[in-house]
Motif scaffolding. Structure first.
Motif, PDB file in Angstrom:
ATOM      1  N   GLY A  84      15.037  -3.902  -7.860  1.00 23.15           N
ATOM      2  CA  GLY A  84      15.425  -2.863  -8.814  1.00 23.15           C
ATOM      3  C   GLY A  84      14.270  -2.393  -9.673  1.00 23.15           C
ATOM      4  N   ALA A  85      13.260  -3.249  -9.875  1.00 26.14           N
ATOM      5  CA  ALA A  85      12.083  -2.830 -10.647  1.00 26.14           C
ATOM      6  C   ALA A  85      11.334  -1.719  -9.916  1.00 26.14           C
ATOM      7  CB  ALA A  85      11.161  -4.027 -10.886  1.00 26.14           C
ATOM      8  N   LEU A  86      11.310  -1.786  -8.585  1.00 28.87           N
ATOM      9  CA  LEU A  86      10.678  -0.726  -7.799  1.00 28.87           C
ATOM     10  C   LEU A  86      11.462   0.575  -7.910  1.00 28.87           C
ATOM     11  CD1 LEU A  86       9.874  -2.831  -4.622  1.00 28.87           C
ATOM     12  CD2 LEU A  86       8.184  -1.910  -6.214  1.00 28.87           C
ATOM     13  N   VAL A  87      12.792   0.466  -7.847  1.00 27.95           N
ATOM     14  CA  VAL A  87      13.642   1.657  -7.996  1.00 27.95           C
ATOM     15  C   VAL A  87      13.416   2.289  -9.364  1.00 27.95           C
ATOM     16  CG1 VAL A  87      16.033   2.449  -8.147  1.00 27.95           C
ATOM     17  CG2 VAL A  87      15.376   0.788  -6.394  1.00 27.95           C
ATOM     18  N   LYS A  88      13.443   1.479 -10.405  1.00 28.86           N
ATOM     19  CA  LYS A  88      13.216   1.973 -11.759  1.00 28.86           C
ATOM     20  C   LYS A  88      11.847   2.641 -11.883  1.00 28.86           C
ATOM     21  CE  LYS A  88      13.072   0.404 -16.588  1.00 28.86           C
ATOM     22  NZ  LYS A  88      13.197  -0.795 -17.486  1.00 28.86           N
ATOM     23  N   GLY A  89      10.838   2.033 -11.239  1.00 29.94           N
ATOM     24  CA  GLY A  89       9.503   2.611 -11.288  1.00 29.94           C
ATOM     25  C   GLY A  89       9.427   3.964 -10.604  1.00 29.94           C
ATOM     26  N   ALA A 133       1.591  10.388  -8.050  1.00 31.29           N
ATOM     27  CA  ALA A 133       2.150  10.779  -9.341  1.00 31.29           C
ATOM     28  C   ALA A 133       1.159  10.580 -10.478  1.00 31.29           C
ATOM     29  CB  ALA A 133       3.424   9.989  -9.614  1.00 31.29           C
ATOM     30  N   GLY A 134      -0.088  10.226 -10.142  1.00 29.16           N
ATOM     31  CA  GLY A 134      -1.109  10.053 -11.153  1.00 29.16           C
ATOM     32  C   GLY A 134      -1.002   8.775 -11.942  1.00 29.16           C
ATOM     33  N   ARG A 135      -0.366   7.775 -11.358  1.00 28.17           N
ATOM     34  CA  ARG A 135      -0.182   6.502 -12.043  1.00 28.17           C
ATOM     35  C   ARG A 135      -0.755   5.379 -11.195  1.00 28.17           C
ATOM     36  NH1 ARG A 135       5.134   7.412 -14.621  1.00 28.17           N
ATOM     37  NH2 ARG A 135       5.607   5.175 -14.582  1.00 28.17           N
ATOM     38  N   LYS A 136      -0.878   4.201 -11.803  1.00 27.38           N
ATOM     39  CA  LYS A 136      -1.377   3.025 -11.105  1.00 27.38           C
ATOM     40  C   LYS A 136      -0.220   2.049 -10.905  1.00 27.38           C
ATOM     41  CE  LYS A 136      -5.118  -0.400 -11.190  1.00 27.38           C
ATOM     42  NZ  LYS A 136      -6.248  -0.944 -11.980  1.00 27.38           N
ATOM     43  N   PHE A 137       0.012   1.683  -9.662  1.00 22.42           N
ATOM     44  CA  PHE A 137       1.143   0.830  -9.301  1.00 22.42           C
ATOM     45  C   PHE A 137       1.142  -0.475 -10.097  1.00 22.42           C
ATOM     46  CE2 PHE A 137       2.897  -2.378  -6.236  1.00 22.42           C
ATOM     47  CZ  PHE A 137       4.212  -1.932  -6.248  1.00 22.42           C
ATOM     48  N   SER A 138       0.007  -1.125 -10.180  1.00 24.02           N
ATOM     49  CA  SER A 138      -0.065  -2.438 -10.828  1.00 24.02           C
ATOM     50  C   SER A 138       0.191  -2.375 -12.331  1.00 24.02           C
ATOM     51  CB  SER A 138      -1.424  -3.087 -10.563  1.00 24.02           C
ATOM     52  OG  SER A 138      -2.477  -2.279 -11.053  1.00 24.02           O
ATOM     53  N   ASP A 139       0.122  -1.179 -12.931  1.00 20.26           N
ATOM     54  CA  ASP A 139       0.448  -1.052 -14.347  1.00 20.26           C
ATOM     55  C   ASP A 139       1.954  -1.174 -14.588  1.00 20.26           C
ATOM     56  OD1 ASP A 139      -2.198  -0.689 -15.031  1.00 20.26           O
ATOM     57  OD2 ASP A 139      -2.070   1.497 -15.150  1.00 20.26           O
ATOM     58  N   ASP A 140       2.742  -0.852 -13.566  1.00 23.79           N
ATOM     59  CA  ASP A 140       4.192  -0.841 -13.716  1.00 23.79           C
ATOM     60  C   ASP A 140       4.898  -1.988 -12.996  1.00 23.79           C
ATOM     61  OD1 ASP A 140       4.007   1.538 -15.165  1.00 23.79           O
ATOM     62  OD2 ASP A 140       4.244   2.787 -13.377  1.00 23.79           O
ATOM     63  N   ILE A 141       4.321  -2.451 -11.890  1.00 20.98           N
ATOM     64  CA  ILE A 141       4.990  -3.423 -11.033  1.00 20.98           C
ATOM     65  C   ILE A 141       4.095  -4.634 -10.814  1.00 20.98           C
ATOM     66  CG2 ILE A 141       6.046  -3.834  -8.787  1.00 20.98           C
ATOM     67  CD1 ILE A 141       7.551  -1.767 -10.399  1.00 20.98           C
ATOM     68  N   GLN A 153       0.815  -1.214   0.000  1.00 24.54           N
ATOM     69  CA  GLN A 153       0.000   0.000   0.000  1.00 24.54           C
ATOM     70  C   GLN A 153       0.845   1.259   0.000  1.00 24.54           C
ATOM     71  OE1 GLN A 153      -0.213  -2.611   1.941  1.00 24.54           O
ATOM     72  NE2 GLN A 153      -2.324  -3.216   2.374  1.00 24.54           N
ATOM     73  N   MET A 154       2.021   1.196   0.592  1.00 17.28           N
ATOM     74  CA  MET A 154       2.867   2.384   0.648  1.00 17.28           C
ATOM     75  C   MET A 154       3.411   2.734  -0.732  1.00 17.28           C
ATOM     76  SD  MET A 154       4.781   2.026   4.311  1.00 17.28           S
ATOM     77  CE  MET A 154       4.895   3.809   4.448  1.00 17.28           C
ATOM     78  N   PHE A 155       3.701   1.733  -1.543  1.00 15.02           N
ATOM     79  CA  PHE A 155       4.099   1.998  -2.920  1.00 15.02           C
ATOM     80  C   PHE A 155       2.906   2.436  -3.758  1.00 15.02           C
ATOM     81  CE2 PHE A 155       7.735  -0.671  -1.683  1.00 15.02           C
ATOM     82  CZ  PHE A 155       8.777   0.096  -2.189  1.00 15.02           C
ATOM     83  N   GLU A 156       1.768   1.808  -3.537  1.00 21.60           N
ATOM     84  CA  GLU A 156       0.569   2.184  -4.279  1.00 21.60           C
ATOM     85  C   GLU A 156       0.252   3.660  -4.083  1.00 21.60           C
ATOM     86  OE1 GLU A 156      -2.245  -0.563  -2.722  1.00 21.60           O
ATOM     87  OE2 GLU A 156      -1.518  -2.254  -3.917  1.00 21.60           O
TER      88      GLU A 156
END
Length: 515
Positions: free
Chosen positions: A240-245, A89-97, A80-83
């Motif tokens: 690293g995928a989280l960092v990149k996101g 930032a106006g984005r959806k977490f599950s679209d990227d990660i 939830q903290m990443f979400e």
């Protein structure tokens, strides 16, 4: 997945044509990246300055010979903290990660070969406790019941509080006393469990955040409830995928990340931070400065001594610093299919070993290890038919005087021999790529005082108000995030430190147009 309610910060409105205030963030660890996203959402133009050649800080990614190694954090415990960051930032977490649950969470292997497997299912956990010690099942239930209110107070109420005054700490003391926070993590577990193996299994978690279970306040028993309630997750592609996101979010907000840019000083005028000076000699001005560098390093090295009243050189020298880590990253030309994602291998000693590490500062001949096997979940992190691993051993920080230039390879061989005898047969002849990180690397590469892997040790007298504040006590318009400030280390901790900024940093709109 259970939901954790997170209050959303108010989005500022900056009038067209006004000057957009500038925020500089020192360091691109998770705390710094999260801070940059939050500041961008609050109307700041953000510049992140990173000493290394890529983002992540302790979450740096090593890539070699076709293998991918996450250098630091390996799991997510509060998605939830990443979400929330993605939403800001106006984005959806599950679209990227893509997150995948890790269940069982981990397997503990005791020195006699007995194991304990921790998972999310309460009934399975009761069976596992009962398998080792039938008389401890009731105590386990009572322990977990105690961990829930500890989490509700220790994390939900305290982690996002700034603790700017001693009064804010004093108000919580009755509640902390009721929750037995005067006890240690191991002491609280031992008060419910009789079997020494179960006492270890339910209390080793502070080692994940730089704490000794025998000295860390029992408020950190909240981790046991956090795991059961919210699960343990792995980001496909690695941490690293989280960092990149997060980098993508920052750049999408118009922020900038500059690599190979080491900050040599925070500039101060009239008692307020005005920007930074880089090692290259370049000076950058800013309305606010946020340091995600090691908190002790920030005060000891980046701020001049004449502006420091609390975090003086003398106080920093007296502080208790966390242990450090020896980490061996290796790839194998074969796969070890029976080895789970996380294994904790305990040596012949436990309390005595921790005393050597934390108090005596002695590099002992024995060790306990954390083995991370990410290709058990995500095979893409290694070439076909191969496996990616890292093994981590808690070791004393550089106050030990160990010369790691000479000690590293003999220590690695001892670790390799131990793994070959226990869970990775034939390891040495199957290793095809290898990399070592020692306490010296934490000091030299990551600028951690004494090479402490987690900053200040999380004892009660270095927690909450006693820890370096998120809003600097020394100069105005300087803020701290990351493991060394409140609430502490671990992904939920450093993300929470960035969240505290919402209550202590002025809105960008409030500074817009000011010189």
């Amino acid at each position: 997945m259970s939901s954790l309610t997170l209050d959303r910060p108010r989005s500022p409105v900056v009038r067209p044509g006004t000057r957009v205030p500038h925020a500089i963030v020192i360091g691109s660890g998770f705390g710094g990246l999260a801070a940059a996203v939050r500041l961008g959402a609050r109307g700041y133009r953000v510049t992140v300055l990173e000493k290394l050649d890529q983002p992540g800080g302790r979450a740096y990614v090593f890539r070699q010979d076709g293998f991918t190694f996450d250098a630091g954090p390996t799991i997510v415990t509060l998605p939830q903290m990443f979400e929330e960051l993605w939403s800001l930032a106006g984005r959806k977490f599950s679209d990227d990660i893509t997150l995948k649950p890790i269940d069982p969470f981990y397997r503990l292997r005791f020195d006699d070969g007995e194991t304990f497997t921790a998972c999310r299912d309460p009934e399975a956990m009761r069976r596992e406790v009962g398998r080792l010690s039938p008389g401890d099942v009731d105590g386990y239930e009572r322990f977990m019941a105690q961990c829930k209110p500890i989490f509700e107070v220790g994390f939900e109420q305290l982690s996002s509080q700034p603790f700017n005054s001693v009064l804010s700490m004093a108000k919580l003391l009755p509640e902390l006393f009721r929750l037995k926070s005067y006890r240690t993590v191991h002491g609280l577990a031992a008060s419910y469990m009789k079997d020494p193996r179960l006492r270890i299994a339910l209390s080793f978690h502070p080692l994940f955040i730089g704490g000794n279970p025998f000295t860390t306040t029992s408020i950190y028993c909240l981790i046991s409830h956090l795991e059961r309630e919210y699960g343990v997750w792995f980001a496909m592609g690695g941490t690293g995928a989280l960092v990149k996101g997060l980098v993508s979010l920052i750049e999408g907000q118009g922020g900038t990340i500059r690599y190979n840019e080491e900050v040599s000083a925070i500039t101060v005028e009239g008692g307020a931070a005005t920007g930074v000076r880089l090692a290259s000699g370049e000076t950058l001005s800013a309305d606010i400065v946020v340091s995600n560098a090691d908190a002790a390093w920030t005060y000891k090295t980046l701020l001049p001594a004449e502006v420091r009243r609390r975090w003086t050189d003398k106080k920093l020298a007296r502080a208790r610093y966390s242990m450090s880590l020896f980490v061996w990253y290796f790839g194998t030309k074969r796969q070890y299919r029976g080895v789970p994602h996380h294994t904790i291998l305990l040596g012949p000693r436990y309390k005595e070993l921790l005393r050597d590490i934390f108090d005596r500062k002695v590099l002992a001949p024995d060790f306990s290890l954390y083995l991370h096997h990410p290709t058990a979940t995500d095979p893409s992190l290694a070439p076909p038919g191969c496996d990616t691993f890292y093994v981590l051993s808690p070791v004393p920080n550089l106050a030990s005087g160990v010369d790691w230039a000479h000690a590293a390879e003999p220590y690695r061989r001892a670790v390799s021999d131990f793994l070959s005898r226990t869970v990775l047969p034939g390891l040495e002849e199957n290793v095809v790529t290898s990399r070592i990180v020692t306490p010296q690397d934490f000091h030299t590469r990551l600028r951690s005082v004494l090479g402490a892997a987690f900053g200040f040790e999380p004892v009660f007298t270095q927690s909450a108000w006693f820890r370096p504040h998120n809003r600097s006590e020394e100069v105005d318009r300087l803020f701290l995030v990351g493991a060394g400030t409140h609430p502490g280390a671990g992904l939920p901790g450093v993300l929470s430190s960035a969240r505290v900024l919402d209550s202590v940093v002025p809105h960008g709109a409030d500074l817009a147009g000011n010189p």
